[in-house]
Write a protein that holds these residues in place. Structure first.
Motif, PDB file in Angstrom:
ATOM      1  N   GLY A 459       0.759  -1.239   0.000  1.00  0.00           N
ATOM      2  CA  GLY A 459       0.000   0.000   0.000  1.00  0.00           C
ATOM      3  C   GLY A 459       0.788   1.286   0.000  1.00  0.00           C
ATOM      4  N   VAL A 460       2.137   1.240  -0.091  1.00  0.00           N
ATOM      5  CA  VAL A 460       2.939   2.469  -0.129  1.00  0.00           C
ATOM      6  C   VAL A 460       3.035   2.903  -1.590  1.00  0.00           C
ATOM      7  CG1 VAL A 460       5.104   3.584   0.492  1.00  0.00           C
ATOM      8  CG2 VAL A 460       4.237   1.688   1.890  1.00  0.00           C
ATOM      9  N   SER A 461       2.135   3.778  -2.012  1.00  0.00           N
ATOM     10  CA  SER A 461       2.065   4.164  -3.428  1.00  0.00           C
ATOM     11  C   SER A 461       3.322   4.889  -3.897  1.00  0.00           C
ATOM     12  CB  SER A 461       0.828   5.046  -3.660  1.00  0.00           C
ATOM     13  OG  SER A 461       0.895   6.225  -2.858  1.00  0.00           O
ATOM     14  N   GLU A 462       4.049   5.523  -2.968  1.00  0.00           N
ATOM     15  CA  GLU A 462       5.265   6.257  -3.357  1.00  0.00           C
ATOM     16  C   GLU A 462       6.368   5.315  -3.870  1.00  0.00           C
ATOM     17  OE1 GLU A 462       3.220   8.725  -0.168  1.00  0.00           O
ATOM     18  OE2 GLU A 462       3.684   6.593  -0.552  1.00  0.00           O
ATOM     19  N   CYS A 463       6.285   4.031  -3.514  1.00  0.00           N
ATOM     20  CA  CYS A 463       7.322   3.065  -3.910  1.00  0.00           C
ATOM     21  C   CYS A 463       7.028   2.481  -5.293  1.00  0.00           C
ATOM     22  CB  CYS A 463       7.434   1.957  -2.875  1.00  0.00           C
ATOM     23  SG  CYS A 463       8.032   2.501  -1.271  1.00  0.00           S
ATOM     24  N   SER A 464       6.685   3.336  -6.227  1.00  0.00           N
ATOM     25  CA  SER A 464       6.377   2.881  -7.586  1.00  0.00           C
ATOM     26  C   SER A 464       7.652   2.472  -8.319  1.00  0.00           C
ATOM     27  CB  SER A 464       5.677   3.999  -8.357  1.00  0.00           C
ATOM     28  OG  SER A 464       6.581   5.085  -8.540  1.00  0.00           O
ATOM     29  N   GLU A 465       7.485   1.800  -9.457  1.00  0.00           N
ATOM     30  CA  GLU A 465       8.636   1.376 -10.256  1.00  0.00           C
ATOM     31  C   GLU A 465       9.443   2.582 -10.722  1.00  0.00           C
ATOM     32  OE1 GLU A 465       7.823  -1.287 -13.412  1.00  0.00           O
ATOM     33  OE2 GLU A 465       6.728  -2.733 -12.185  1.00  0.00           O
ATOM     34  N   LEU A 466       8.758   3.665 -11.087  1.00  0.00           N
ATOM     35  CA  LEU A 466       9.468   4.851 -11.562  1.00  0.00           C
ATOM     36  C   LEU A 466      10.317   5.464 -10.449  1.00  0.00           C
ATOM     37  CD1 LEU A 466      10.055   6.908 -13.753  1.00  0.00           C
ATOM     38  CD2 LEU A 466       7.965   8.126 -13.108  1.00  0.00           C
ATOM     39  N   VAL A 467       9.758   5.575  -9.243  1.00  0.00           N
ATOM     40  CA  VAL A 467      10.510   6.109  -8.117  1.00  0.00           C
ATOM     41  C   VAL A 467      11.675   5.190  -7.780  1.00  0.00           C
ATOM     42  CG1 VAL A 467      10.425   6.660  -5.654  1.00  0.00           C
ATOM     43  CG2 VAL A 467       8.565   7.372  -7.163  1.00  0.00           C
ATOM     44  N   ARG A 468      11.418   3.881  -7.794  1.00  0.00           N
ATOM     45  CA  ARG A 468      12.495   2.920  -7.528  1.00  0.00           C
ATOM     46  C   ARG A 468      13.647   3.083  -8.526  1.00  0.00           C
ATOM     47  NH1 ARG A 468      11.191  -2.630  -9.818  1.00  0.00           N
ATOM     48  NH2 ARG A 468      11.811  -1.378 -11.634  1.00  0.00           N
ATOM     49  N   ASP A 469      13.303   3.211  -9.810  1.00  0.00           N
ATOM     50  CA  ASP A 469      14.342   3.365 -10.834  1.00  0.00           C
ATOM     51  C   ASP A 469      15.139   4.654 -10.613  1.00  0.00           C
ATOM     52  OD1 ASP A 469      13.687   0.990 -12.045  1.00  0.00           O
ATOM     53  OD2 ASP A 469      12.383   1.900 -13.545  1.00  0.00           O
ATOM     54  N   HIS A 470      14.470   5.724 -10.219  1.00  0.00           N
ATOM     55  CA  HIS A 470      15.170   6.979  -9.935  1.00  0.00           C
ATOM     56  C   HIS A 470      16.125   6.822  -8.759  1.00  0.00           C
ATOM     57  CE1 HIS A 470      12.694  10.263 -12.148  1.00  0.00           C
ATOM     58  NE2 HIS A 470      12.728   9.149 -12.850  1.00  0.00           N
ATOM     59  N   LEU A 471      15.671   6.116  -7.723  1.00  0.00           N
ATOM     60  CA  LEU A 471      16.492   5.992  -6.517  1.00  0.00           C
ATOM     61  C   LEU A 471      17.709   5.089  -6.740  1.00  0.00           C
ATOM     62  CD1 LEU A 471      13.752   5.747  -3.745  1.00  0.00           C
ATOM     63  CD2 LEU A 471      15.316   7.658  -4.172  1.00  0.00           C
ATOM     64  N   ILE A 472      17.561   4.015  -7.508  1.00  0.00           N
ATOM     65  CA  ILE A 472      18.702   3.113  -7.714  1.00  0.00           C
ATOM     66  C   ILE A 472      19.534   3.500  -8.933  1.00  0.00           C
ATOM     67  CG2 ILE A 472      17.540   1.207  -6.562  1.00  0.00           C
ATOM     68  CD1 ILE A 472      16.976  -0.055  -9.242  1.00  0.00           C
TER      69      ILE A 472
END
Length: 519
Positions: A459-472
């Motif tokens: 349920g943590v919507s901020e942990c989307s694939e796009l955000v994940r890709d930006h962070l890593i």
């Protein structure tokens, strides 16, 4: 006192270059002597100290010798015995001039704009550029012939490069590297450099030549069309058998050359097909190694690693770095070298008073690709690690490393080089050698991605694939994300994603051991 080739006049030292007797008249002619001969050349060293005069003497003599020989060659006379040919005959300079001529020829129009009624010959601006180059080359060839050198060979080699008949590696490498630097980081460039150095050694070996003093200059001067395909085909075997490299390393080195050729073919610099296509096929089998896929650590392995004392079984200085970097990697997803290379100046928000999370900055210097340049928030669980490291480094020097024990080494002089070896020792001590090929330090990064996906599912919507890709630091796979979406989604969103990941994505036992191990 050593006064050979030195003289002192009124306390000032001069160097005396003595001209051989049989060349007095030639020297007098090119130097404009009123008597028609010149026996020596005197040049001030601009010093009154004998020690400095001795230090400057040899370089001054060589400079006089080269200047005199240029004048002799320009006059169609042979250079002094045992002296190098003119500067423009140097292979690297010849290559530079030929490539510049190639650029001028290519940029000139090939549309006829002049017609001679008497001869019936049409001429274009490109024709006139080539004609001017040919006249220029004939003059140089004439000078070389008079000096006892092969003027025709120089003329032919220069013209073939300039007109595109033959392609020096320098042309391909310069254009590819310029394009490459806009897309990848310094570490990838260093790997390319390593591949080129090895390929240069191999080409010299294939020609039964000694290893060149300057590997890059040697490779730049080689002609692509002169390298037989059978020689290219033997490179991987040479790397495996003669250099003793692993199959993985051989594949990496050949990948750089394959990329170079692919670019050159796409830009119509070279003709296809790519000779490196399929060059790494069977390398794993030949090296007798079984391919395995690296995975994330599982929960039990993470607990064992976080609870273990890196100093328990070994007497070394790597315990603090291993303890700290494991936790930072687990909660930031940053690469090993990105963390080991952290400096005081790349810690973000530490002076903020509004409750913003601290963060770290990955810059061009240590980024693997252009997408790897990014900002990553630090969860409060690992902020004490950075606070302690900042205090030890001294915050006055922004370039001070946070992990000074991680000395640079290996290809590209990465700070992760020696640390990687020591972490392998630690991981084997804790998890056993049977985990070789299955997990490594990069597995922490895989854990981060797994935790993000778990948090999103919880349920943590901020942990989307796009955000994940930006962070890593990955390029998003979806066209809309990598083409149209903003390159930076904002510190607040990244911070909420990291906080949500730790709360809803990390197993309780792992999170507990991160916390208690820092107390």
């Amino acid at each position: 006192m050593d006064m050979a080739n030195l003289t002192n006049r009124d306390g000032l030292y001069y160097v005396r270059f003595i001209i051989p007797k049989d060349r007095w008249q030639d020297a007098g002619k090119v130097l404009g002597s009123r008597t028609g001969i010149r026996k020596d050349i005197l040049k001030s060293l601009q010093t009154r100290t004998h020690k400095d005069a001795l230090r400057l003497r040899d370089a001054a003599l060589e400079a006089i010798r080269k200047q005199l020989n240029r004048k002799l060659m320009d006059a169609g006379l042979a250079p002094l015995h045992g002296v190098d040919v003119p500067d423009w005959l140097d292979e690297e300079l010849m290559l530079t001039e030929a490539l510049e001529a190639r650029r001028r020829i290519a940029s000139a129009s090939d549309t006829d704009d002049v017609y001679d009624e008497h001869t019936g010959i049409s001429e274009s601006p490109r024709d006139r550029v080539v004609e001017g180059m040919d006249c220029f080359l004939e003059g140089r060839a004439h000078k070389l012939d008079h000096a006892g050198k092969d003027g025709a060979r120089y003329q032919t080699r220069f013209r073939e490069i300039a007109t595109g008949v033959r392609t020096p590696f320098a042309l391909v490498m310069d254009r590819w590297m310029k394009d490459r630097e806009s897309d990848v980081g310094h570490s990838a460039i260093s790997l390319d450099q390593a591949a080129f150095n090895l390929f240069s050694r191999y080409l010299a070996h294939s020609q039964d030549r000694e290893e060149p003093e300057n590997l890059m200059n040697f490779l730049r001067a080689q002609i692509v069309e002169d390298v037989p395909e059978v020689v290219l085909g033997g490179f991987s075997e040479w790397l495996l058998n003669e250099r003793g490299l692993s199959a993985k390393t051989v594949s990496c080195r050949i990948s750089s050359l394959k990329g170079l050729w692919t670019f050159a073919i796409q830009k119509h610099i070279l003709k296809g097909p790519n000779p490196w296509q399929g060059a790494t096929a069977g390398l794993k089998r030949k090296a007798g190694k079984k391919k395995s896929e690296v995975r994330p650590f599982n929960e039990d392995e993470l607990v064992l690693l976080l609870r273990a004392d890196p100093d328990e079984k070994r007497r070394w200085a790597w315990g603090p770095a291993i303890r700290d970097l494991m936790r930072l990697a687990l909660l930031t997803g940053a690469r090993q070298n990105e963390l080991a290379s952290l400096t005081v100046g790349r810690v973000l928000n530490r002076d903020e008073a509004d409750g913003e999370l601290w963060g770290i900055q990955v810059t061009d210097e240590e980024a693997k690709t252009a997408n790897s340049v990014r900002r990553i928030p630090l969860h409060p669980l690992v902020q004490p690690i950075i606070a302690r490291r900042l205090k030890e480094a001294g915050e006055g020097n922004v370039d001070a490393p946070l992990f000074p024990e991680c000395k640079p080494g290996g290809t590209g002089m990465k700070r992760s080089h020696f640390f990687s070896q020591r972490f392998t020792d630690f991981r084997r001590d804790v998890l056993g050698r049977e985990t070789d090929g299955e997990v490594n330090f990069h597995s922490f990064r895989r854990c981060f991605a797994t935790f993000m996906a778990t948090a999103l599912a919880n349920g943590v919507s901020e942990c989307s694939e796009l955000v994940r890709d930006h962070l890593i630091g990955h390029k998003p796979m979806a066209l809309g994300s990598n083409t149209y979406a903003a390159k930076d989604l904002g510190w607040d969103l990244y911070s909420r994603a990291v906080l949500g990941m730790v709360e809803k994505g990390i197993p309780d036992m792992v999170r507990t051991n991160i916390y208690y191990s820092l107390l």
